[in-house]
Every structure is written in C-alpha cells, then in structure tokens.
Design a protein around this motif. Structure first.
Motif, PDB file in Angstrom:
ATOM      1  N   PHE A 133       0.827  -1.198   0.000  1.00 46.54           N
ATOM      2  CA  PHE A 133       0.000   0.000   0.000  1.00 46.54           C
ATOM      3  C   PHE A 133       0.869   1.258   0.000  1.00 46.54           C
ATOM      4  CE2 PHE A 133      -3.739  -2.340   2.079  1.00 46.54           C
ATOM      5  CZ  PHE A 133      -4.501  -2.301   0.914  1.00 46.54           C
ATOM      6  N   ILE A 134       0.457   2.256  -0.785  1.00 44.82           N
ATOM      7  CA  ILE A 134       1.066   3.584  -0.757  1.00 44.82           C
ATOM      8  C   ILE A 134      -0.031   4.613  -0.508  1.00 44.82           C
ATOM      9  CG2 ILE A 134       3.008   2.982  -2.260  1.00 44.82           C
ATOM     10  CD1 ILE A 134       1.458   4.252  -4.597  1.00 44.82           C
ATOM     11  N   GLY A 135       0.322   5.871  -0.416  1.00 47.35           N
ATOM     12  CA  GLY A 135      -0.634   6.908  -0.063  1.00 47.35           C
ATOM     13  C   GLY A 135      -1.471   7.401  -1.221  1.00 47.35           C
ATOM     14  N   ARG A 195      -9.961  -2.914   2.738  1.00 47.01           N
ATOM     15  CA  ARG A 195     -10.001  -3.792   3.913  1.00 47.01           C
ATOM     16  C   ARG A 195      -8.975  -4.919   3.820  1.00 47.01           C
ATOM     17  NH1 ARG A 195     -16.224  -5.351   3.506  1.00 47.01           N
ATOM     18  NH2 ARG A 195     -15.416  -5.705   1.389  1.00 47.01           N
ATOM     19  N   LYS A 196      -8.378  -5.064   2.650  1.00 45.70           N
ATOM     20  CA  LYS A 196      -7.380  -6.124   2.440  1.00 45.70           C
ATOM     21  C   LYS A 196      -6.160  -5.880   3.326  1.00 45.70           C
ATOM     22  CE  LYS A 196      -4.232  -7.850  -1.156  1.00 45.70           C
ATOM     23  NZ  LYS A 196      -4.548  -9.311  -1.047  1.00 45.70           N
ATOM     24  N   HIS A 197      -5.610  -6.935   3.894  1.00 46.40           N
ATOM     25  CA  HIS A 197      -4.378  -6.826   4.676  1.00 46.40           C
ATOM     26  C   HIS A 197      -3.180  -7.014   3.736  1.00 46.40           C
ATOM     27  CE1 HIS A 197      -7.112  -7.080   8.033  1.00 46.40           C
ATOM     28  NE2 HIS A 197      -6.110  -6.841   8.860  1.00 46.40           N
ATOM     29  N   ALA A 198      -2.304  -6.044   3.726  1.00 54.11           N
ATOM     30  CA  ALA A 198      -1.184  -6.064   2.784  1.00 54.11           C
ATOM     31  C   ALA A 198       0.019  -5.353   3.393  1.00 54.11           C
ATOM     32  CB  ALA A 198      -1.587  -5.376   1.477  1.00 54.11           C
ATOM     33  N   PRO A 199       1.221  -5.599   2.859  1.00 54.08           N
ATOM     34  CA  PRO A 199       2.390  -4.808   3.261  1.00 54.08           C
ATOM     35  C   PRO A 199       2.171  -3.332   2.899  1.00 54.08           C
ATOM     36  CG  PRO A 199       3.035  -6.751   2.019  1.00 54.08           C
ATOM     37  CD  PRO A 199       1.557  -6.618   1.857  1.00 54.08           C
ATOM     38  N   PHE A 200       2.985  -2.442   3.438  1.00 54.48           N
ATOM     39  CA  PHE A 200       2.825  -1.023   3.128  1.00 54.48           C
ATOM     40  C   PHE A 200       4.141  -0.281   3.321  1.00 54.48           C
ATOM     41  CE2 PHE A 200       1.638  -1.872   7.478  1.00 54.48           C
ATOM     42  CZ  PHE A 200       2.163  -0.841   8.234  1.00 54.48           C
ATOM     43  N   ILE A 201       4.214   0.906   2.734  1.00 59.77           N
ATOM     44  CA  ILE A 201       5.417   1.734   2.790  1.00 59.77           C
ATOM     45  C   ILE A 201       5.073   3.063   3.438  1.00 59.77           C
ATOM     46  CG2 ILE A 201       7.255   2.850   1.455  1.00 59.77           C
ATOM     47  CD1 ILE A 201       6.664   0.857  -0.800  1.00 59.77           C
ATOM     48  N   CYS A 202       5.786   3.410   4.505  1.00 57.66           N
ATOM     49  CA  CYS A 202       5.612   4.699   5.172  1.00 57.66           C
ATOM     50  C   CYS A 202       6.683   5.680   4.712  1.00 57.66           C
ATOM     51  CB  CYS A 202       5.725   4.561   6.692  1.00 57.66           C
ATOM     52  SG  CYS A 202       4.430   3.582   7.476  1.00 57.66           S
ATOM     53  N   GLU A 203       6.293   6.895   4.517  1.00 58.83           N
ATOM     54  CA  GLU A 203       7.222   7.989   4.251  1.00 58.83           C
ATOM     55  C   GLU A 203       7.303   8.846   5.503  1.00 58.83           C
ATOM     56  OE1 GLU A 203       7.511  12.006   1.462  1.00 58.83           O
ATOM     57  OE2 GLU A 203       6.102  10.412   0.957  1.00 58.83           O
ATOM     58  N   LEU A 204       8.498   9.118   5.996  1.00 62.94           N
ATOM     59  CA  LEU A 204       8.655   9.886   7.231  1.00 62.94           C
ATOM     60  C   LEU A 204       8.637  11.377   6.951  1.00 62.94           C
ATOM     61  CD1 LEU A 204      11.379   7.826   9.141  1.00 62.94           C
ATOM     62  CD2 LEU A 204       8.888   7.567   9.168  1.00 62.94           C
ATOM     63  N   LYS A 205       7.937  12.110   7.807  1.00 65.60           N
ATOM     64  CA  LYS A 205       7.914  13.564   7.684  1.00 65.60           C
ATOM     65  C   LYS A 205       9.240  14.137   8.174  1.00 65.60           C
ATOM     66  CE  LYS A 205       3.001  13.997   8.882  1.00 65.60           C
ATOM     67  NZ  LYS A 205       2.064  14.572   9.893  1.00 65.60           N
ATOM     68  N   PRO A 206       9.720  15.209   7.569  1.00 63.08           N
ATOM     69  CA  PRO A 206      10.846  15.938   8.163  1.00 63.08           C
ATOM     70  C   PRO A 206      10.463  16.393   9.574  1.00 63.08           C
ATOM     71  CG  PRO A 206      10.509  16.628   5.912  1.00 63.08           C
ATOM     72  CD  PRO A 206       9.326  15.763   6.271  1.00 63.08           C
ATOM     73  N   THR A 207      11.346  16.196  10.520  1.00 62.41           N
ATOM     74  CA  THR A 207      11.057  16.528  11.917  1.00 62.41           C
ATOM     75  C   THR A 207      12.232  17.263  12.544  1.00 62.41           C
ATOM     76  OG1 THR A 207      11.867  14.317  12.533  1.00 62.41           O
ATOM     77  CG2 THR A 207       9.488  14.595  12.323  1.00 62.41           C
ATOM     78  N   LYS A 208      11.930  18.160  13.453  1.00 65.90           N
ATOM     79  CA  LYS A 208      12.993  18.871  14.167  1.00 65.90           C
ATOM     80  C   LYS A 208      13.537  17.993  15.289  1.00 65.90           C
ATOM     81  CE  LYS A 208       9.812  21.358  17.240  1.00 65.90           C
ATOM     82  NZ  LYS A 208       9.354  22.702  17.672  1.00 65.90           N
ATOM     83  N   PRO A 209      14.750  18.260  15.763  1.00 62.62           N
ATOM     84  CA  PRO A 209      15.319  17.485  16.867  1.00 62.62           C
ATOM     85  C   PRO A 209      14.472  17.640  18.131  1.00 62.62           C
ATOM     86  CG  PRO A 209      16.999  18.819  15.788  1.00 62.62           C
ATOM     87  CD  PRO A 209      15.678  19.282  15.267  1.00 62.62           C
ATOM     88  N   ARG A 210      14.627  16.696  19.036  1.00 64.79           N
ATOM     89  CA  ARG A 210      13.872  16.782  20.293  1.00 64.79           C
ATOM     90  C   ARG A 210      14.195  18.066  21.043  1.00 64.79           C
ATOM     91  NH1 ARG A 210      15.203  11.146  20.436  1.00 64.79           N
ATOM     92  NH2 ARG A 210      13.332   9.845  20.239  1.00 64.79           N
TER      93      ARG A 210
END
Length: 315
Positions: free
Chosen positions: A226-228, A282-297
């Motif tokens: 799955f993608i977005g 509703r199908k169960h499938a692998p997926f790919i997440c894209e990470l948002k740019p984030t500032k340091p803690r």
C-alpha cells in the motif's frame, strides 16, 4: 451568436484550468520542508552530493535545495582564501589536538602535512542522505555544524538518496486504515506518489532487490505494498495521504485494466513491477511509510554561536 458561445466556453475553460493549477500549486507549496540545526562542531560523513564556498547559511540552504539534498554540513567561520591559510577554517582543531597528543616533538611538521594532505575545504557540503538513529557517522569537526531535514529519525529508517526517509512493513500486513495509523505513529504517512515516482527511478524497487534496503530479511515474496493513494468521495476521484488530488500530479503508473471499475472505493498499492493496482481497502497487505521531516527533540540555537570546545561536549 455561435462565435460568442464558443468564446465564452473557451474563456471559462481556461479560467477553470488556471484555477485548478493555482489550487494544486498552493497545496504542493504547503509541503515545503525546513532544515534544522542538529549538531554543533560536528559534520556528517554521509555521501556528499556537492560542495562549494558560500557567503552565509541561507546560501548553503539554497545550494542544498537546488541539489535535492536531505542534509548538509555548514562552516560558519571565516573561509580560507588559499590552501595553508590557518587564519581561516582549513584545519579541524580536533585533528590538530590529536596530532599534538600523538607526536609532540614534530608538531609543526605534522601540522604542515595535515594541511597539505587535507581535502580542499568548502564551507557548504550537501548530503544525499541524513543521519538516522544514533548518528553513527558523525565526526567531531570544529569547522562545521550539521543541519538536516530529519532531526530525529529512527534507526530503522531507509534513505533513498535525495528522495527521503522511508520505513517498510513487509511482514506486518494491515488494512489501509491500520497502515495509515501505523505510519502516523512514526511521524509519517503512507508514501506519496511523487516520492514513489522518484524511488521508481532507482533500481531498488523490484522483487530481487527490495531486500537490500530492509533491515530484516524478507520471508515471503513481495507482490505489492500500500502507498498513499486512494479513492475518496466517489469512484475515479483519487487523493494522496495529504489530501492532494491525483490531478495535481503528472505521474501515473497504472497497471493494465486499472484503475478498476468495481463499485467499492479502492486503495492503491505499488507492485514489484513498479505499477499501481487497486485493492479493497479492507485487504491486509504490506505497506510503505514515508517519514515527515522533523525537528530534533531539543534545539538550543544559542549553542551554535559558541566556540567549539575541545574538552567538553558540544552537544
């Protein structure tokens, strides 16, 4: 009369087209990213795309953006005018300190060799990938500070050079809603189609090579993930993870006979052959997440104005 009707039709058609382009442009601009100061008196040893001497930090940011960099090293101090100019920032004082400790009797000769053997100095080094996790390739260097789009990236993130950071879920299969929630839990979203397009230009998206970018070995063949991108509201109307309509993108990769015309709204998956197919959400499938740019803690911008310390931690 007929010509007037044609003119009005063309006029409103053009107006609709311009309005649509402005709408899409506004949505895409909102996805603009920002470089954060991450490490003081250190530089990343990740792959360097390009380097040059620049007048200030903003020029280095511009240089990084023009080269599609995900991070960069920037030297705030005076730039050396020529090789051997020790009044500039040619020498890393951590290296100087080490030379002094290793051979006190020949320090002047050793420093001269250090200058002659050092790489040409540029105060702006732009990088194809950022540091992740414990930032294992950082080097103490008094000449530089390190900046990144990803100030707080998890250790198991995979970098596609000049594209972004991604996380792959090939063993944990979920439906589209669960996959979306999982990505959001990692400060991300299901991978956007423009980024998928950039990834597709790389040879890694294929069944034979997908495993090279995943920490754990694949246990089963990966046919799709799955993608977005999914249908929203009505059949044939697609939007990505950020709600941007598919019509705002030029890129398409539909497999033959897709998009399908089934009554139920569908969700899109990327196949190993780099094409798009639709599945029941509703199908169960692998997926790919894209990470948002984030500032340091934690960001203490004032410390980036301090002189580098050779004795105490700088971060």
């Amino acid at each position: 009369m007929h010509s007037k009707i044609v003119f009005i039709f063309i006029f409103f058609g053009c107006l609709t087209l311009v309005s649509s382009q402005l709408f899409c442009s506004d949505l895409l601009k909102r996805n603009h990213t920002k470089f954060y100061p991450v490490r003081h008196c250190q530089r990343s040893n990740k792959t360097r795309i390009a380097a040059k001497n620049v007048a200030n930090l903003n020029k280095c940011i511009q240089f990084a953006e023009n080269n599609q960099a995900l991070a960069f090293n920037f030297g705030h101090g005076k730039r050396p005018q020529k090789k051997g100019d020790q009044d500039g920032d040619l020498l890393n004082l951590f290296d100087v300190k080490r030379e002094k400790e290793e051979n006190k009797t020949k320090i002047e000769k050793n420093l001269q060799e250090l200058v002659e053997n050092s790489d040409p100095y540029f105060n702006c080094e732009v990088l194809s990938c950022p540091e992740v996790g414990n930032m294992s390739t950082m080097i103490n260097d008094t000449r530089f500070d390190y900046y990144s789009l990803y100030g707080n990236a998890p250790q198991n993130a995979t970098c596609f050079p000049s594209v972004g950071l991604f996380m792959y879920y090939y063993d944990d299969r979920m439906n589209y809603t669960e996959a979306t929630s999982t990505c959001e839990g990692h400060r991300g979203y299901l991978a956007q189609i423009q980024q998928v397009f950039d990834i597709n230009k790389s040879p890694v998206i294929s069944q034979s090579t997908l495993n090279e970018n995943v920490g754990a070995p694949l246990k089963i063949p990966i046919r799709h993930a799955f993608i977005g991108l999914k249908e929203v509201g009505r059949k044939g109307s697609f939007a990505d993870s950020l709600g941007i309509p598919l019509q705002c993108y030029r890129y398409r990769a539909w497999a033959p006979k897709f998009p399908s015309e089934e009554k139920r709204l569908g969700c899109v998956a990327l196949t190993a052959s780099r094409s798009w197919k639709m599945f029941d959400c509703r199908k169960h499938a692998p997926f790919i997440c894209e990470l948002k740019p984030t500032k340091p803690r934690r960001i203490n911008r004032r410390k980036f104005n301090r002189r580098c310390s050779l004795k105490r931690p700088n971060n």
